[in-house]
Design a protein around this motif. Structure first.
Motif, PDB file in Angstrom:
ATOM      1  N   MET A 142       0.835  -1.197   0.000  1.00 58.42           N
ATOM      2  CA  MET A 142       0.000   0.000   0.000  1.00 58.42           C
ATOM      3  C   MET A 142       0.872   1.250   0.000  1.00 58.42           C
ATOM      4  SD  MET A 142      -1.062   2.582   2.260  1.00 58.42           S
ATOM      5  CE  MET A 142      -0.538   1.833   3.759  1.00 58.42           C
ATOM      6  N   LEU A 143       1.889   1.281   0.856  1.00 55.15           N
ATOM      7  CA  LEU A 143       2.778   2.451   0.921  1.00 55.15           C
ATOM      8  C   LEU A 143       3.506   2.686  -0.399  1.00 55.15           C
ATOM      9  CD1 LEU A 143       4.338   2.011   4.469  1.00 55.15           C
ATOM     10  CD2 LEU A 143       2.806   3.841   3.723  1.00 55.15           C
ATOM     11  N   ILE A 144       4.039   1.624  -0.991  1.00 50.11           N
ATOM     12  CA  ILE A 144       4.773   1.765  -2.247  1.00 50.11           C
ATOM     13  C   ILE A 144       3.838   2.202  -3.372  1.00 50.11           C
ATOM     14  CG2 ILE A 144       6.095   0.515  -4.013  1.00 50.11           C
ATOM     15  CD1 ILE A 144       7.143  -1.253  -1.650  1.00 50.11           C
ATOM     16  N   GLY A 145       2.655   1.581  -3.470  1.00 50.25           N
ATOM     17  CA  GLY A 145       1.685   1.969  -4.496  1.00 50.25           C
ATOM     18  C   GLY A 145       1.216   3.403  -4.332  1.00 50.25           C
ATOM     19  N   LEU A 146       0.917   3.783  -3.100  1.00 50.71           N
ATOM     20  CA  LEU A 146       0.468   5.147  -2.811  1.00 50.71           C
ATOM     21  C   LEU A 146       1.547   6.172  -3.151  1.00 50.71           C
ATOM     22  CD1 LEU A 146      -1.532   7.166  -1.600  1.00 50.71           C
ATOM     23  CD2 LEU A 146      -0.694   6.526   0.661  1.00 50.71           C
ATOM     24  N   LEU A 147       2.765   5.925  -2.697  1.00 53.64           N
ATOM     25  CA  LEU A 147       3.859   6.857  -2.993  1.00 53.64           C
ATOM     26  C   LEU A 147       4.174   6.912  -4.482  1.00 53.64           C
ATOM     27  CD1 LEU A 147       6.234   6.229   0.034  1.00 53.64           C
ATOM     28  CD2 LEU A 147       4.800   8.236  -0.408  1.00 53.64           C
ATOM     29  N   THR A 148       4.068   5.791  -5.171  1.00 54.19           N
ATOM     30  CA  THR A 148       4.310   5.766  -6.618  1.00 54.19           C
ATOM     31  C   THR A 148       3.350   6.701  -7.340  1.00 54.19           C
ATOM     32  OG1 THR A 148       5.136   3.496  -6.526  1.00 54.19           O
ATOM     33  CG2 THR A 148       4.353   4.281  -8.668  1.00 54.19           C
ATOM     34  N   LEU A 149       2.055   6.587  -7.044  1.00 52.57           N
ATOM     35  CA  LEU A 149       1.063   7.424  -7.723  1.00 52.57           C
ATOM     36  C   LEU A 149       1.127   8.872  -7.254  1.00 52.57           C
ATOM     37  CD1 LEU A 149      -1.984   4.998  -7.971  1.00 52.57           C
ATOM     38  CD2 LEU A 149      -0.193   5.470  -9.657  1.00 52.57           C
ATOM     39  N   LEU A 150       1.404   9.091  -5.981  1.00 56.41           N
ATOM     40  CA  LEU A 150       1.551  10.453  -5.464  1.00 56.41           C
ATOM     41  C   LEU A 150       2.712  11.162  -6.155  1.00 56.41           C
ATOM     42  CD1 LEU A 150       1.133  12.812  -3.462  1.00 56.41           C
ATOM     43  CD2 LEU A 150       2.365  11.480  -1.772  1.00 56.41           C
ATOM     44  N   ILE A 151       3.857  10.512  -6.211  1.00 56.53           N
ATOM     45  CA  ILE A 151       5.039  11.118  -6.835  1.00 56.53           C
ATOM     46  C   ILE A 151       4.821  11.293  -8.331  1.00 56.53           C
ATOM     47  CG2 ILE A 151       7.485  10.732  -7.376  1.00 56.53           C
ATOM     48  CD1 ILE A 151       7.667   9.408  -4.539  1.00 56.53           C
ATOM     49  N   PHE A 152       4.213  10.312  -8.991  1.00 52.28           N
ATOM     50  CA  PHE A 152       3.926  10.437 -10.428  1.00 52.28           C
ATOM     51  C   PHE A 152       3.107  11.697 -10.696  1.00 52.28           C
ATOM     52  CE2 PHE A 152       0.682   9.872 -13.711  1.00 52.28           C
ATOM     53  CZ  PHE A 152       1.491   9.782 -14.834  1.00 52.28           C
TER      54      PHE A 152
END
Length: 172
Positions: A142-152
């Protein structure tokens, strides 16, 4: 040499960007439906056994939580926020809109804050920090997916606009 507008919105979309959004969305969805989020060690004083809790287990466990954010997050809000973030990320890909990307980044940041507050629940901050080693694969996905889309979305919102024109022979 003359320039012609790109054919369709996806002409300016990079395969790398599609992969980033796809991986981020997939990680969020996997974290919600298949993996363990938290490990709860046994507590002999309270006579409770050790337990591994998936997202759906957390839905059940937090349904009567005194924390409204925690109960809402695990009840319905996480699904809504993750869905909105995924839709906004795909819309950013399709439109190349900095405004949509900025909204996506804002939703990602709001999701990160509410996720933190939901995981904290009625505990103190020190209790929450002490429990971080109990986070399991679902929580990390969840953290990696969330940060991936947030940063994108943040990068797309604050980067220079992309050139979406092509030359007569189809090169950018």
């Amino acid at each position: 040499m003359t320039t012609a507008p790109a054919v369709g919105r996806l002409a300016a979309t990079n395969v790398k960007d599609v992969a980033i959004v796809g991986v981020g969305a997939l990680l969020l969805l996997i974290s919600l439906v298949t993996t363990t989020w938290l490990f709860m060690p046994a507590n002999p004083a309270a006579n409770t056994p050790a337990a591994s809790m998936s997202f759906s287990d957390l839905v059940t466990a937090t349904g009567t939580s005194p924390s409204t954010i925690q109960a809402s997050y695990f009840g319905w809000l996480a699904w809504f926020l993750f869905g909105a973030l995924i839709v906004l990320s795909v819309a950013t890909l399709l439109t190349n809109s900095r405004i949509v990307a900025a909204i996506g980044a804002g939703v990602g940041l709001l999701t990160a804050i509410l996720t933190t507050l939901a995981l904290k629940g009625p505990q103190t901050w020190s209790q929450t920090i002490d429990a971080l080693p109990n986070l399991r694969l679902g929580g990390y996905l969840m953290l990696i997916g969330l940060l991936t889309l947030l940063i994108f979305n943040a990068v797309r919102a604050f980067s220079r606009p992309r050139d979406t024109t092509t030359t007569a022979n189809g090169t950018v």
